[in-house]
Design an enzyme around this catalytic site. Structure first.
Site, PDB file in Angstrom:
ATOM      1  N   ARG A 119       0.752  -1.195   0.121  1.00 38.08           N
ATOM      2  CA  ARG A 119      -0.115  -0.151  -0.116  1.00 38.08           C
ATOM      3  C   ARG A 119       0.899   1.519   0.003  1.00 38.08           C
ATOM      4  NH1 ARG A 119      -2.832  -3.291   3.559  1.00 38.08           N
ATOM      5  NH2 ARG A 119      -4.447  -4.249   2.850  1.00 38.08           N
ATOM      6  N   LYS A 141       2.317  11.318 -11.007  1.00 39.09           N
ATOM      7  CA  LYS A 141       1.586  10.286 -11.999  1.00 39.09           C
ATOM      8  C   LYS A 141       2.318   9.245 -12.054  1.00 39.09           C
ATOM      9  CE  LYS A 141      -0.826  13.395 -15.058  1.00 39.09           C
ATOM     10  NZ  LYS A 141      -1.463  13.389 -16.437  1.00 39.09           N
ATOM     11  N   GLU A 183       8.170  19.467 -24.498  1.00 39.52           N
ATOM     12  CA  GLU A 183       7.548  19.918 -23.336  1.00 39.52           C
ATOM     13  C   GLU A 183       8.061  21.143 -22.791  1.00 39.52           C
ATOM     14  OE1 GLU A 183       4.811  18.460 -22.053  1.00 39.52           O
ATOM     15  OE2 GLU A 183       5.141  16.483 -23.294  1.00 39.52           O
ATOM     16  N   LYS A 225       6.418  23.226 -14.112  1.00 42.10           N
ATOM     17  CA  LYS A 225       5.582  21.995 -13.651  1.00 42.10           C
ATOM     18  C   LYS A 225       5.325  21.863 -12.269  1.00 42.10           C
ATOM     19  CE  LYS A 225       3.956  17.392 -14.408  1.00 42.10           C
ATOM     20  NZ  LYS A 225       4.046  16.189 -15.222  1.00 42.10           N
ATOM     21  N   GLU A 235      -5.011  16.955 -11.136  1.00 44.74           N
ATOM     22  CA  GLU A 235      -5.526  17.326 -12.403  1.00 44.74           C
ATOM     23  C   GLU A 235      -6.866  17.800 -12.529  1.00 44.74           C
ATOM     24  OE1 GLU A 235      -4.277  14.765 -15.545  1.00 44.74           O
ATOM     25  OE2 GLU A 235      -2.675  15.920 -16.151  1.00 44.74           O
ATOM     26  N   ARG A 239      -4.216  22.576 -13.415  1.00 42.74           N
ATOM     27  CA  ARG A 239      -3.016  21.906 -14.092  1.00 42.74           C
ATOM     28  C   ARG A 239      -3.318  21.705 -15.501  1.00 42.74           C
ATOM     29  NH1 ARG A 239      -0.752  16.839 -10.818  1.00 42.74           N
ATOM     30  NH2 ARG A 239       0.702  15.532 -12.359  1.00 42.74           N
ATOM     31  N   ASN A 243      -1.679  20.825 -20.548  1.00 35.11           N
ATOM     32  CA  ASN A 243      -2.147  20.338 -21.613  1.00 35.11           C
ATOM     33  C   ASN A 243      -2.111  21.253 -22.973  1.00 35.11           C
ATOM     34  OD1 ASN A 243      -2.754  17.990 -20.336  1.00 35.11           O
ATOM     35  ND2 ASN A 243      -4.767  18.478 -19.813  1.00 35.11           N
ATOM     36  N   HIS A 246      -1.531  19.271 -26.386  1.00 30.95           N
ATOM     37  CA  HIS A 246      -1.674  17.971 -26.005  1.00 30.95           C
ATOM     38  C   HIS A 246      -2.909  17.289 -26.905  1.00 30.95           C
ATOM     39  CE1 HIS A 246       1.882  18.311 -24.097  1.00 30.95           C
ATOM     40  NE2 HIS A 246       1.803  17.158 -23.334  1.00 30.95           N
ATOM     41  N   HIS A 250      -1.891  14.176 -28.902  1.00 23.60           N
ATOM     42  CA  HIS A 250      -2.283  12.671 -28.645  1.00 23.60           C
ATOM     43  C   HIS A 250      -2.974  12.069 -29.970  1.00 23.60           C
ATOM     44  CE1 HIS A 250      -2.457  13.780 -24.240  1.00 23.60           C
ATOM     45  NE2 HIS A 250      -1.399  13.215 -24.502  1.00 23.60           N
ATOM     46  N   HIS A 262       6.641  11.371 -28.749  1.00 19.31           N
ATOM     47  CA  HIS A 262       5.660  12.264 -28.070  1.00 19.31           C
ATOM     48  C   HIS A 262       5.712  13.724 -28.122  1.00 19.31           C
ATOM     49  CE1 HIS A 262       2.576  13.307 -25.154  1.00 19.31           C
ATOM     50  NE2 HIS A 262       3.554  14.111 -24.505  1.00 19.31           N
TER      51      HIS A 262
HETATM   52  N1  LIG Z   1       4.249  10.274 -15.178  1.00 20.53           N
HETATM   53  C1  LIG Z   1       3.943  11.329 -16.188  1.00 20.53           C
HETATM   54  O1  LIG Z   1       3.471  12.405 -15.774  1.00 20.53           O
HETATM   55  C2  LIG Z   1       4.332  11.155 -17.609  1.00 20.53           C
HETATM   56  C3  LIG Z   1       4.660  12.340 -18.150  1.00 20.53           C
HETATM   57  C4  LIG Z   1       5.061  12.397 -19.557  1.00 20.53           C
HETATM   58  C5  LIG Z   1       5.366  10.941 -20.143  1.00 20.53           C
HETATM   59  N2  LIG Z   1       5.273   9.833 -19.255  1.00 20.53           N
HETATM   60  C6  LIG Z   1       5.689   8.581 -19.665  1.00 20.53           C
HETATM   61  O2  LIG Z   1       7.216   8.462 -19.979  1.00 20.53           O
HETATM   62  C7  LIG Z   1       7.534   7.714 -20.939  1.00 20.53           C
HETATM   63  C8  LIG Z   1       8.526   8.436 -21.773  1.00 20.53           C
HETATM   64  O3  LIG Z   1       9.679   8.773 -21.153  1.00 20.53           O
HETATM   65  P1  LIG Z   1      10.980   8.957 -21.603  1.00 20.53           P
HETATM   66  O4  LIG Z   1      10.937   9.663 -22.989  1.00 20.53           O
HETATM   67  O5  LIG Z   1      12.004   9.336 -20.691  1.00 20.53           O
HETATM   68  O6  LIG Z   1      11.368   7.361 -22.392  1.00 20.53           O
HETATM   69  P2  LIG Z   1      12.346   6.445 -21.719  1.00 20.53           P
HETATM   70  O7  LIG Z   1      12.152   6.014 -20.389  1.00 20.53           O
HETATM   71  O8  LIG Z   1      12.018   5.309 -22.686  1.00 20.53           O
HETATM   72  O9  LIG Z   1      13.614   6.537 -22.339  1.00 20.53           O
HETATM   73  C9  LIG Z   1      14.101   7.011 -23.612  1.00 20.53           C
HETATM   74  C10 LIG Z   1      15.056   6.039 -24.105  1.00 20.53           C
HETATM   75  O10 LIG Z   1      16.367   6.384 -23.612  1.00 20.53           O
HETATM   76  C11 LIG Z   1      17.243   5.693 -22.801  1.00 20.53           C
HETATM   77  N3  LIG Z   1      17.910   6.284 -21.888  1.00 20.53           N
HETATM   78  C12 LIG Z   1      17.386   6.761 -20.790  1.00 20.53           C
HETATM   79  N4  LIG Z   1      18.292   7.349 -20.080  1.00 20.53           N
HETATM   80  C13 LIG Z   1      19.058   7.512 -20.634  1.00 20.53           C
HETATM   81  C14 LIG Z   1      20.446   8.139 -20.469  1.00 20.53           C
HETATM   82  N5  LIG Z   1      20.883   9.015 -19.673  1.00 20.53           N
HETATM   83  N6  LIG Z   1      21.585   7.745 -21.738  1.00 20.53           N
HETATM   84  C15 LIG Z   1      21.297   7.050 -22.522  1.00 20.53           C
HETATM   85  N7  LIG Z   1      19.938   6.463 -22.759  1.00 20.53           N
HETATM   86  C16 LIG Z   1      18.964   6.591 -21.975  1.00 20.53           C
HETATM   87  C17 LIG Z   1      16.230   4.609 -22.442  1.00 20.53           C
HETATM   88  O11 LIG Z   1      16.792   3.334 -22.399  1.00 20.53           O
HETATM   89  C18 LIG Z   1      15.344   4.653 -23.743  1.00 20.53           C
HETATM   90  O12 LIG Z   1      15.738   3.685 -24.603  1.00 20.53           O
HETATM   91  C19 LIG Z   1       6.114   7.210 -21.643  1.00 20.53           C
HETATM   92  O13 LIG Z   1       5.942   5.887 -21.234  1.00 20.53           O
HETATM   93  C20 LIG Z   1       5.075   8.157 -21.177  1.00 20.53           C
HETATM   94  O14 LIG Z   1       3.943   7.830 -21.053  1.00 20.53           O
HETATM   95  C21 LIG Z   1       5.034  10.104 -17.907  1.00 20.53           C
END
Ligand SMILES: NC(=O)c1ccc[n+]([C@@H]2O[C@H](COP(=O)([O-])OP(=O)(O)OC[C@H]3O[C@@H](n4cnc5c(N)ncnc54)[C@H](O)[C@@H]3O)[C@@H](O)[C@H]2O)c1
Length: 364
Positions: A119, A141, A183, A225, A235, A239, A243, A246, A250, A262
């Site tokens: 939990r 999130k 972003e 942020k 949200e 907040r 968007n 966005h 999307h 994205h």
């Molecule tokens: N929680 C939230 O509020 C929120 C907001 C936006 C996006 N997201 C989510 O985030 C995800 C995308 O995140 P992301 O773009 O960070 O992608 P990711 O975690 O897939 O990383 C992108 C790529 O970079 C590589 N990588 C990471 N750090 C590295 C580094 N320092 N050096 C070399 N390679 C590295 C990873 O292995 C991967 O191949 C999606 O699943 C999306 O839904 C969540």
């Protein structure tokens, strides 16, 4: 190191930007967190930054690694289950600190596991992508994909703190930097003023990934942020400004079958928001053009081949945030002055979308 406060009434916490991974153990101590550390780390990041990460683990008596492949199809319940199993086998109890080192995928899955294991156990994010540093690690999130839908199972779960060491970004491919810049541009349009002007003046330095410029945009973005999250944790209203661009983004992502990043879709969405703001006479032709010029240097590599306007349009109406059937947009009158919940006619939306897509049309 600079501190950004996230003054959430339910749980205030800090973001440390310009931090050094070496100092992470002393920060965990200073914040009086648990010392039983379960570290979910992106396996690529582990490989590329092994020595520094092992130096952190060496400071704790009870420290276990879980290496995660950061792929969207691994962002699922079975990865969360693997984390639960390993925690259980390792006798991790309620006094556990989950340390998530990686990009958004790692942070979302590990965060979800931390939110649900017993939990809820403590969580610290160490974002290693630009996107994670300015977006996914902040705001609480967490979640996984399920049944073909993105982020459909999840929880709002705030970390104890977020620790941003920009040196991680040195190994990040250019495409991942671009993915985060969408972003960053959004935050700058939301705030206008100094941040917006900094990007305008320093586009070459940002694109060349000069550490000083990257640190500055991360600090400013994370601050925007943090401010928005603090005003509206779950949200429900304010907040929504986050968007901006966005709803378009999307739908573009869906039309591209998620073969577009994205952040790239967000840049297209920001352009569409500029056009729609003008269509609805919320802004002037001059500001619309200025906004497009602001975006342009960061969008040179985005090229889309033929696009299906009808499909994008349909997806927008089916977006989970638009269940009542009426589309409402986040738009702006000028950088720094964002308007939420703006209704728009189908005709205006189509025209804005079509104009924006043409900017990125590579011609197939
Ligand atoms: N929680 C939230 O509020 C929120 C907001 C936006 C996006 N997201 C989510 O985030 C995800 C995308 O995140 P992301 O773009 O960070 O992608 P990711 O975690 O897939 O990383 C992108 C790529 O970079 C590589 N990588 C990471 N750090 C590295 C580094 N320092 N050096 C070399 N390679 C590295 C990873 O292995 C991967 O191949 C999606 O699943 C999306 O839904 C969540």
């Amino acid at each position: 190191m600079k501190k950004i406060e996230v003054p959430l009434p339910s749980k205030p916490y800090n973001i440390y930007a310009g931090a050094n991974l070496e100092k992470l153990p002393s920060m965990i101590k200073k914040e009086k967190l648990f010392k039983n550390v379960f570290c979910a780390v992106d396996e690529k990041v582990f490989r590329l930054h092994k020595e520094r990460i092992l130096n952190v683990s060496a400071q704790f008596e009870n420290f276990l690694f879980f290496r995660l492949k950061a792929e969207e199809n691994k962002k699922n319940l079975s990865s969360a289950e693997n984390i639960y199993s390993k925690m259980l086998k390792g006798n991790f109890g309620r006094d556990t600190l989950v340390l998530a080192i990686g990009g958004g995928i790692t942070g979302d899955v590990a965060g979800f596991a931390a939110a649900t294991y017993m939990r809820g156990v403590q969580l610290v994010h160490v974002p290693t992508t630009l996107l994670a540093a300015v977006d996914s690690a902040i705001g609480g999130k967490t979640g996984v994909n399920f049944g073909g839908a993105k982020n459909i199972v999840g929880a709002f779960y705030q970390p104890e703190f977020v620790f941003i060491d920009e040196d991680f970004l040195s190994t990040l491919p250019d495409a991942e930097i671009s993915a985060g810049l969408g972003e960053v541009l959004k935050y700058a349009l939301i705030t206008g003023g100094g941040f917006y002007n900094f990007i305008k003046k320093n586009k070459t330095a940002i694109l060349a990934r000069e550490p000083r410029a990257i640190k500055k945009i991360i600090f400013e973005s994370a601050s925007v942020k943090a401010g928005a999250v603090a005003k509206d944790e779950k949200e429900s209203g304010l907040r929504k400004i986050l968007n901006l661009g966005h709803t378009f983004a999307h739908a573009v992502e869906a039309e591209r079958n998620y073969k577009i990043k994205h952040g790239e879709a967000v840049i297209i969405g920001l352009a569409a928001a500029a056009y729609l703001s003008k269509e609805l006479n919320l802004t002037s032709e001059r500001i619309k053009e200025e906004t497009l010029n602001f975006i342009r240097p960061f969008s040179q590599k985005i090229k889309i081949d033929g696009f299906d306007l009808n499909k994008i349009f349909r997806t927008m109406f089916y977006d989970k945030k638009n269940r009542d059937g009426e589309l409402r947009f986040v738009l702006f009158s000028e950088p720094g002055n964002v308007l939420i919940d703006v209704p728009a006619s189908a005709k205006a939306i189509r025209r804005a979308l079509s104009s924006a897509l043409k900017l990125f049309y590579g011609g197939k």
